[in-house]
Design an enzyme around this catalytic site. Structure first.
Site, mmCIF file in Angstrom:
data_model
loop_
_atom_site.group_PDB
_atom_site.id
_atom_site.type_symbol
_atom_site.label_atom_id
_atom_site.label_comp_id
_atom_site.label_asym_id
_atom_site.label_seq_id
_atom_site.Cartn_x
_atom_site.Cartn_y
_atom_site.Cartn_z
ATOM 1 N N LYS A 1 0.815 -1.242 0.000
ATOM 2 C CA LYS A 1 0.000 0.000 0.000
ATOM 3 C C LYS A 1 0.843 1.286 0.000
ATOM 4 C CE LYS A 1 -3.154 -2.587 2.939
ATOM 5 N NZ LYS A 1 -3.907 -2.672 4.150
ATOM 6 N N ASP B 1 -7.704 -6.925 10.714
ATOM 7 C CA ASP B 1 -9.104 -6.467 10.742
ATOM 8 C C ASP B 1 -10.099 -7.626 10.760
ATOM 9 O OD1 ASP B 1 -8.499 -7.228 8.169
ATOM 10 O OD2 ASP B 1 -9.395 -5.500 7.193
#
Length: 498
Positions: free
Chosen positions: A195, A230
């Site tokens: 990312k 997550d």
């Protein structure tokens, strides 16, 4: 009639014949084009087909891969990572807990006040902080010092009633959404950055150690109680609200699943068996692949041109990052081979990932009689100004085929997990309630995708089992979920229970 008049009549007749021939040729050409477009659509529908028999094969393959991944490291395309989370929240947790959610160019800091069984989440506060670009490629110390400073500032703003008990250290759940080799509940080494981050001196280091050293340097007394991702946070949030939660699935830009496994059913686990007898497994199911997956030429081309060819095949056919791109590739073929948008291929249509899944969803959900939303999206995003209703209907059909395949395969994946847990059948009349926690933008916002997935899961399980299965939206696993895991792995847990 004079010669001139006859000549003129002949010329006129010839012109009329030529014009008529042109019209006929144009009609034949356009009907030929239309037939080619319809043929491309039909082929897509066939290749994306997911009859229940195929979905059951996919579910069986998922279960087999789960067994293989639990047996040995590298034994399967599924990593089946041991998370070291062996205590999920029960709802009894009390006190003030923090969370840090680092997963992209922004990070969030949260505090959550838990009031036990009666009061649950009494209060929550959070702040979002953006990371300056130079810190994403600088040094490890610089990045973690910046994060620690933001945490310290957030802690300093604790309001009335939001303090830890005297003599106790603050505790934090750290959601770190990058590839990590977990070594305990509160430690893990960074495998690689993704990312847009590229900080060489963090790779191979314990990210909890890096954060803890930065907090020490600034004089912030806080302990990282849990390092999670997550998906595991979503599982924790789900279990906190519904004690029958056995698995969590993220369907968003990417996709993943985690579930609660019996510790003795993990052959590659060589440590002491946890007291709870349970262990949360992070499947990394986006990397699942099987010969039973219905792949098309569009999927194979997308994969070949991706940054990670041969990897994340399941993710590339079911997640939000890719669904819109698959639709674009189909439209591109129609434009090239069937002149679907006229003689020239619209230049914008050639740009990869220009058509995002939210655009696809908006077109798929268009209920206006003239499919106005479809027309507007084509004009605004792809600069295709004039489309007939007939063309727009074809485009909605493509969206439906691609979304349906993704939704039904997601359901097959969930069935694979339920099979592994023995929750895909009814045992001797016992009513075993099973809850699956779900989160992610695709699940939350793409209504037709969500409904199709839930209906398919019901079909696959059959009436007896499906009436005891509940899918629940578990929101903000990376935030509240992480704080809840800090609470359930608190160093003061035993003290509070005694």
């Amino acid at each position: 009639m004079g010669k001139v008049a006859v000549g003129a009549a002949v010329v006129c007749a010839a012109a009329v014949c030529a014009a008529a021939a042109l019209v006929v040729r144009h009609r034949m050409k356009s009907s030929g084009r239309w037939a080619r477009a319809v043929a491309i659509l039909k082929e897509l529908e066939e290749k994306c087909g997911t009859p229940n028999s195929k979905l059951k094969q996919v579910a069986d393959a998922m279960t087999v891969e789960m067994h293989a991944g639990l047996a040995s490291e590298g034994g399967s395309k599924l990593k089946m990572i041991i998370s070291y989370v062996d205590n999920l929240p029960t709802g009894e947790e009390k006190g003030l807990f923090y969370a840090l959610d680092l997963g992209g160019t922004n990070f969030r800091v949260l505090r959550v006040l838990l009031g036990g069984k009666e009061s649950r989440v009494v209060k929550q506060e959070f702040e979002e902080v953006s990371i300056p670009p130079h810190l994403m490629t600088g040094s490890s110390d610089a990045l973690f010092d910046y994060i620690a400073a933001a945490l310290a500032k957030f802690v300093a703003a604790e309001g009335e009633g939001l303090h830890v008990s005297p003599g106790r250290q603050r505790e934090l759940g750290f959601t770190f959404s990058f590839p990590v080799r977990q070594t305990s509940i509160s430690s893990g080494t960074l495998i690689k950055w993704t990312k847009g981050f590229s900080i060489d001196d963090t790779v191979g280091q314990d990210v909890v150690g890096e954060l803890s050293k930065a907090m020490e340097r600034i004089g912030l007394d806080m302990r990282v109680a849990a390092l999670v991702n997550d998906t595991i946070g979503t599982l924790a949030g789900g279990r906190y609200n519904y004690p029958d939660v056995v698995a969590a699935v993220i369907l968003g830009t990417g996709t993943n699943a985690a579930y609660v496994e019996r510790a003795h059913a993990i052959p590659k686990w060589h440590g002491l068996l946890p007291k709870s007898g349970e262990m949360v497994i992070n499947m990394e199911w986006g990397n699942f692949r099987s010969s039973h997956l219905p792949l098309t030429e569009y999927d194979l081309a997308l994969d070949a041109e991706s940054l990670n060819p041969g990897e994340q095949i399941f993710e590339k056919i079911i997640s939000g990052m890719y669904l819109g791109e698959i639709v674009r590739r189909v439209l591109c073929k129609m434009a090239e081979e069937a002149a679907f948008f006229g003689d020239a291929v619209p230049p914008k249509l050639k740009i990869p990932f220009i058509l995002r899944t939210p655009h696809m969803s908006a077109m798929h959900h268009d209920t206006s009689p003239d499919l106005k939303v479809v027309g507007t999206k084509l004009k605004d995003i792809l600069e295709i100004p004039n489309t007939s209703l007939k063309m727009r209907k074809v485009i909605v059909e493509i969206c439906d085929i691609v979304a349906t395949r993704g939704a039904r395969l997601s359901a097959a994946g969930i069935l694979g997990i339920l099979k592994k847990l023995g929750r895909d059948t009814v045992k001797d009349g016992e009513k075993q309630k099973t809850v699956v926690a779900l989160d992610g933008g695709l699940y939350e916002h793409y209504t037709k995708f969500r409904n199709c997935m839930e209906n398919t899961l019901g079909e696959l399980l059959g009436d007896g089992v499906s009436e005891n299965l509940i899918t629940e939206h578990s929101n903000d696993g990376s935030g509240i979920g992480a704080a809840l895991l800090a609470a359930s792995h608190s160093q003061y847990m035993e003290v509070d229970e005694s």
